[in-house]
Design an enzyme around this catalytic site. Sequence first.
Site, PDB file in Angstrom:
ATOM      1  N   ASN A  98      27.323 -59.789 -36.806  1.00 30.41           N
ATOM      2  CA  ASN A  98      28.527 -60.588 -37.052  1.00 30.41           C
ATOM      3  C   ASN A  98      28.833 -61.416 -35.807  1.00 30.41           C
ATOM      4  O   ASN A  98      28.558 -60.986 -34.687  1.00 30.41           O
ATOM      5  CB  ASN A  98      29.708 -59.642 -37.342  1.00 30.41           C
ATOM      6  CG  ASN A  98      30.995 -60.393 -37.614  1.00 30.41           C
ATOM      7  OD1 ASN A  98      31.030 -61.343 -38.401  1.00 30.41           O
ATOM      8  ND2 ASN A  98      32.074 -59.980 -36.966  1.00 30.41           N
ATOM      9  N   ASP A 101      34.806 -54.719 -36.045  1.00 27.30           N
ATOM     10  CA  ASP A 101      34.403 -55.292 -34.746  1.00 27.30           C
ATOM     11  C   ASP A 101      34.094 -54.215 -33.702  1.00 27.30           C
ATOM     12  O   ASP A 101      34.294 -54.435 -32.500  1.00 27.30           O
ATOM     13  CB  ASP A 101      35.494 -56.235 -34.194  1.00 27.30           C
ATOM     14  CG  ASP A 101      35.826 -57.382 -35.144  1.00 27.30           C
ATOM     15  OD1 ASP A 101      34.913 -57.837 -35.846  1.00 27.30           O
ATOM     16  OD2 ASP A 101      36.989 -57.816 -35.170  1.00 27.30           O
ATOM     17  N   GLY A 147      30.873 -73.044 -42.748  1.00 31.01           N
ATOM     18  CA  GLY A 147      29.437 -72.904 -42.539  1.00 31.01           C
ATOM     19  C   GLY A 147      28.878 -73.614 -41.322  1.00 31.01           C
ATOM     20  O   GLY A 147      27.690 -73.932 -41.281  1.00 31.01           O
ATOM     21  N   ASN A 170      28.468 -72.258 -38.436  1.00 33.43           N
ATOM     22  CA  ASN A 170      27.524 -71.312 -37.823  1.00 33.43           C
ATOM     23  C   ASN A 170      26.210 -71.282 -38.595  1.00 33.43           C
ATOM     24  O   ASN A 170      25.136 -71.207 -37.998  1.00 33.43           O
ATOM     25  CB  ASN A 170      28.142 -69.914 -37.724  1.00 33.43           C
ATOM     26  CG  ASN A 170      29.050 -69.782 -36.517  1.00 33.43           C
ATOM     27  OD1 ASN A 170      28.577 -69.706 -35.391  1.00 33.43           O
ATOM     28  ND2 ASN A 170      30.351 -69.795 -36.746  1.00 33.43           N
ATOM     29  N   HIS A 180      32.005 -62.928 -33.766  1.00 36.34           N
ATOM     30  CA  HIS A 180      33.467 -62.835 -33.662  1.00 36.34           C
ATOM     31  C   HIS A 180      33.938 -63.787 -32.561  1.00 36.34           C
ATOM     32  O   HIS A 180      33.356 -63.793 -31.465  1.00 36.34           O
ATOM     33  CB  HIS A 180      33.885 -61.395 -33.344  1.00 36.34           C
ATOM     34  CG  HIS A 180      35.371 -61.256 -33.279  1.00 36.34           C
ATOM     35  ND1 HIS A 180      36.150 -61.179 -34.416  1.00 36.34           N
ATOM     36  CD2 HIS A 180      36.223 -61.233 -32.224  1.00 36.34           C
ATOM     37  CE1 HIS A 180      37.422 -61.111 -34.049  1.00 36.34           C
ATOM     38  NE2 HIS A 180      37.495 -61.140 -32.731  1.00 36.34           N
ATOM     39  N   ASP A 199      29.090 -51.892 -37.766  1.00 32.86           N
ATOM     40  CA  ASP A 199      29.139 -50.491 -38.177  1.00 32.86           C
ATOM     41  C   ASP A 199      30.353 -50.297 -39.083  1.00 32.86           C
ATOM     42  O   ASP A 199      30.941 -51.279 -39.548  1.00 32.86           O
ATOM     43  CB  ASP A 199      29.130 -49.557 -36.960  1.00 32.86           C
ATOM     44  CG  ASP A 199      30.377 -49.718 -36.100  1.00 32.86           C
ATOM     45  OD1 ASP A 199      31.316 -50.427 -36.515  1.00 32.86           O
ATOM     46  OD2 ASP A 199      30.416 -49.129 -34.996  1.00 32.86           O
ATOM     47  N   GLU A 200      30.763 -49.056 -39.302  1.00 35.57           N
ATOM     48  CA  GLU A 200      31.847 -48.804 -40.267  1.00 35.57           C
ATOM     49  C   GLU A 200      33.212 -49.306 -39.788  1.00 35.57           C
ATOM     50  O   GLU A 200      34.128 -49.494 -40.574  1.00 35.57           O
ATOM     51  CB  GLU A 200      31.935 -47.303 -40.599  1.00 35.57           C
ATOM     52  CG  GLU A 200      30.909 -46.826 -41.626  1.00 35.57           C
ATOM     53  CD  GLU A 200      29.532 -46.573 -41.031  1.00 35.57           C
ATOM     54  OE1 GLU A 200      29.384 -46.716 -39.783  1.00 35.57           O
ATOM     55  OE2 GLU A 200      28.606 -46.260 -41.792  1.00 35.57           O
ATOM     56  N   VAL A 220      35.628 -57.683 -46.627  1.00 31.55           N
ATOM     57  CA  VAL A 220      35.367 -56.384 -45.996  1.00 31.55           C
ATOM     58  C   VAL A 220      34.114 -55.804 -46.642  1.00 31.55           C
ATOM     59  O   VAL A 220      34.022 -55.711 -47.874  1.00 31.55           O
ATOM     60  CB  VAL A 220      36.566 -55.425 -46.198  1.00 31.55           C
ATOM     61  CG1 VAL A 220      36.262 -54.051 -45.622  1.00 31.55           C
ATOM     62  CG2 VAL A 220      37.816 -56.017 -45.554  1.00 31.55           C
ATOM     63  N   LEU A 221      33.136 -55.448 -45.821  1.00 28.39           N
ATOM     64  CA  LEU A 221      31.873 -54.982 -46.380  1.00 28.39           C
ATOM     65  C   LEU A 221      32.021 -53.605 -46.998  1.00 28.39           C
ATOM     66  O   LEU A 221      32.609 -52.708 -46.393  1.00 28.39           O
ATOM     67  CB  LEU A 221      30.800 -54.896 -45.290  1.00 28.39           C
ATOM     68  CG  LEU A 221      30.357 -56.175 -44.615  1.00 28.39           C
ATOM     69  CD1 LEU A 221      29.083 -55.916 -43.824  1.00 28.39           C
ATOM     70  CD2 LEU A 221      30.158 -57.303 -45.592  1.00 28.39           C
TER      71      LEU A 221
HETATM   72  C1  GRF Z   1      33.943 -68.651 -36.906  1.00 27.78           C
HETATM   73  O1  GRF Z   1      35.006 -68.868 -36.020  1.00 27.78           O
HETATM   74  C2  GRF Z   1      33.447 -67.249 -36.745  1.00 27.78           C
HETATM   75  O2  GRF Z   1      33.534 -66.771 -35.452  1.00 27.78           O
HETATM   76  C3  GRF Z   1      34.367 -66.480 -37.609  1.00 27.78           C
HETATM   77  O3  GRF Z   1      34.606 -67.342 -38.728  1.00 27.78           O
HETATM   78  C4  GRF Z   1      34.408 -68.688 -38.350  1.00 27.78           C
HETATM   79  C5  GRF Z   1      33.396 -69.270 -39.268  1.00 27.78           C
HETATM   80  O4  GRF Z   1      33.251 -70.641 -39.165  1.00 27.78           O
HETATM   81  N1  GRF Z   1      33.838 -65.184 -37.914  1.00 27.78           N
HETATM   82  P1  GRF Z   1      32.087 -71.372 -39.968  1.00 27.78           P
HETATM   83  O5  GRF Z   1      32.258 -71.062 -41.443  1.00 27.78           O
HETATM   84  O6  GRF Z   1      30.777 -70.906 -39.451  1.00 27.78           O
HETATM   85  O7  GRF Z   1      32.301 -72.845 -39.714  1.00 27.78           O
END
Ligand code: GRF
Length: 208
Positions: A108, A151, A12, A14, A110, A147-148, A93-94
């Site tokens: 998202n 990435d 978490g 992010n 990435h 989208d479907e 997977v959504l």
């Molecule tokens: C990040 O590297 C993000 O790019 C990827 O998963 C990781 C999540 O890290 N999709 P956090 O849970 O936000 O620390």
Amino acid sequence: MLRIAVLVSGGGTNLQAIMDAMDSGKITGAEIAVVISNNKNARALTRAAEHGIKAVCISPKEYESRAEFNEAFLAKLNSCKVDLIVLAGFLVVLPEQMIQSYPNRIINIHPSLIPSFCGTGYYGLKVHEAALARGVKLTGATVHFVDEGTDTGPIILQKAVEVREGDTPEILQRRVMEEAEWVILPRAIDLIANQKVSVADGHVTIRA
Ligand code: GRF
């Protein structure tokens, strides 16, 4: 106010960057209505709770089938009446129905410069291992609409990060988070919340 659901599975960081950006005024016009995790032990859930944000777990382990889990997950999400869904390290997977229910309303983060090191199998440290194995000098992060495909959705923001001599996947992962992910994910949310982002023909335009 743009109502946001943040979907998480792990640390978490992010999510933390988003909450911090809201507190400091870097994101305006948006609030986190709910944080949802598929993993009850996700540190992200406690980060949300510590911040006074509603945090719920919907685990596939509590359902007989994937279809039932998907249905419960979507029902929960729909009941929160959100305008934007942010996948911040969400490792599920959504369900297709969810993607169709929220066109250009799911984003998202990435940890590479798409289209490098993305698609099926590229998640977590694997992305950085692949970047180091290829010997790229620059990597980075991408925020995109979902989208479907995996990435494949329209790209909103990207930020490059230098690869340095002696990097391990762990060191590179940390640098990509600090220099790119925690910067562009909050920025993308702020742009969307302030109606600066539009999508046409699979391409994103950002108004200054
Ligand atoms: C990040 O590297 C993000 O790019 C990827 O998963 C990781 C999540 O890290 N999709 P956090 O849970 O936000 O620390």
